[in-house]
Write a protein that holds these residues in place. Structure first.
Motif, PDB file in Angstrom:
ATOM      1  N   MET A  97       0.840  -1.219   0.000  1.00  0.00           N
ATOM      2  CA  MET A  97       0.000   0.000   0.000  1.00  0.00           C
ATOM      3  C   MET A  97       0.863   1.253   0.000  1.00  0.00           C
ATOM      4  N   SER A  98       0.274   2.336  -0.513  1.00  0.00           N
ATOM      5  CA  SER A  98       0.929   3.640  -0.387  1.00  0.00           C
ATOM      6  C   SER A  98       0.722   4.117   1.062  1.00  0.00           C
ATOM      7  N   ARG A  99       1.472   5.149   1.469  1.00  0.00           N
ATOM      8  CA  ARG A  99       1.332   5.651   2.846  1.00  0.00           C
ATOM      9  C   ARG A  99      -0.097   6.107   3.154  1.00  0.00           C
ATOM     10  N   PRO A 100      -0.737   6.905   2.266  1.00  0.00           N
ATOM     11  CA  PRO A 100      -2.120   7.300   2.578  1.00  0.00           C
ATOM     12  C   PRO A 100      -3.074   6.110   2.665  1.00  0.00           C
ATOM     13  N   GLU A 101      -2.856   5.087   1.839  1.00  0.00           N
ATOM     14  CA  GLU A 101      -3.721   3.892   1.922  1.00  0.00           C
ATOM     15  C   GLU A 101      -3.539   3.204   3.272  1.00  0.00           C
ATOM     16  N   LYS A 102      -2.296   3.110   3.720  1.00  0.00           N
ATOM     17  CA  LYS A 102      -2.024   2.469   5.020  1.00  0.00           C
ATOM     18  C   LYS A 102      -2.678   3.261   6.154  1.00  0.00           C
ATOM     19  N   GLU A 103      -2.681   4.586   6.021  1.00  0.00           N
ATOM     20  CA  GLU A 103      -3.244   5.434   7.088  1.00  0.00           C
ATOM     21  C   GLU A 103      -4.721   5.141   7.356  1.00  0.00           C
ATOM     22  N   ASP A 104      -5.441   4.611   6.347  1.00  0.00           N
ATOM     23  CA  ASP A 104      -6.854   4.272   6.568  1.00  0.00           C
ATOM     24  C   ASP A 104      -7.015   3.164   7.607  1.00  0.00           C
ATOM     25  N   PHE A 105      -5.971   2.379   7.827  1.00  0.00           N
ATOM     26  CA  PHE A 105      -6.055   1.226   8.738  1.00  0.00           C
ATOM     27  C   PHE A 105      -5.136   1.383   9.952  1.00  0.00           C
ATOM     28  N   SER A 106      -4.108   2.175   9.830  1.00  0.00           N
ATOM     29  CA  SER A 106      -2.948   2.073  10.711  1.00  0.00           C
ATOM     30  C   SER A 106      -3.226   2.384  12.187  1.00  0.00           C
ATOM     31  N   HIS A 107      -2.638   1.551  13.036  1.00  0.00           N
ATOM     32  CA  HIS A 107      -2.636   1.706  14.493  1.00  0.00           C
ATOM     33  C   HIS A 107      -2.102   3.087  14.885  1.00  0.00           C
ATOM     34  N   ARG A 108      -1.024   3.510  14.216  1.00  0.00           N
ATOM     35  CA  ARG A 108      -0.413   4.797  14.561  1.00  0.00           C
ATOM     36  C   ARG A 108      -1.350   5.945  14.187  1.00  0.00           C
TER      37      ARG A 108
END
Ligand code: IMP
Length: 198
Positions: free
Chosen positions: A171-182
């Motif tokens: 995933m791209s960083r923005p895509e990961k941000e939709d799920f990310s714990h952080r």
């Protein structure tokens, strides 16, 4: 503009924090003293919150000694695998260094339940008070490494709710941000800061 000094050596984390805090009027910078990230001692504890709290207390001392001012942000995270009793957990960074992703996949070669979660605990010191945020992201450990984006365990972790089963490494960083714990931990801090300002 308020300075927010993030104690991290990870450029990806810095970018995520900018995304959350710059709209609130913070200028997010890496916390550096003489061009280096100040050294903090990682306490022996199973609790991310205890680790993050110890790091922020140490960071406060570094901030005072350096004569700089601003708010400070620290964050601690780890991968907790269900069938391995939460391993590698708070030791995620050192385990990755020692056995690598292939070592973790080998440990899981006979395991069919592959549930795991990333947990993050972030703490922001405003100069007056501590604001905590926690975030959890459930998912599964894949049977092989997939993708080369992100960092750490990203290529072997597929978050729940990702329709095509991609890993964070795909995933791209923005895509990961939709799920990310952080992202969840930082979002929680952001909300509390919004409330404090009202
Ligand atoms: P930290 O305390 O946030 O630096 O995280 C400790 C270790 O957990 C990192 O060195 C990574 O190996 C792992 N980790 C934490 N967050 C993530 C993530 O978002 N993706 C992949 N690995 C992570």
């Amino acid at each position: 503009m308020n300075r927010l000094l993030f104690l991290t050596g990870n450029a990806g984390k810095l970018a995520e924090a900018r995304h959350f805090f710059e709209p609130l009027g913070y200028r997010v910078e890496q916390f550096l003293i003489d061009g280096e990230v100040p050294i903090v001692i990682e306490p022996q504890s199973d609790s991310l919150k205890d680790v993050a709290t110890s790091k922020i207390e140490q960071a406060k001392v570094h901030l005072n000694q350096s004569g700089q001012n601003g708010s400070i942000l620290v964050e601690d995270a780890g991968l907790f695998i269900d069938e391995l009793n939460g391993f590698p957990g708070v030791n995620s960074a050192s385990v990755l260094k020692q056995i690598g992703l292939s070592g973790v996949l080998n440990l899981m070669s006979e395991i069919t339940h592959r549930g795991a979660e990333f947990r993050a605990c972030a703490v922001l010191f405003t100069g007056e008070e501590l604001v905590f945020g926690v975030g959890v992201c459930r998912g599964t450990i894949t049977s092989e490494t997939l993708g080369d984006s992100g960092f750490g365990y990203d290529p072997i972790f597929s978050p729940d709710g990702e329709a095509s089963g991609r890993t964070f490494g795909q995933m791209s960083r923005p895509e990961k941000e939709d799920f990310s714990h952080r992202a969840k931990a930082l979002q929680s801090i952001k909300k509390q800061l919004d409330l404090l300002r009202r």
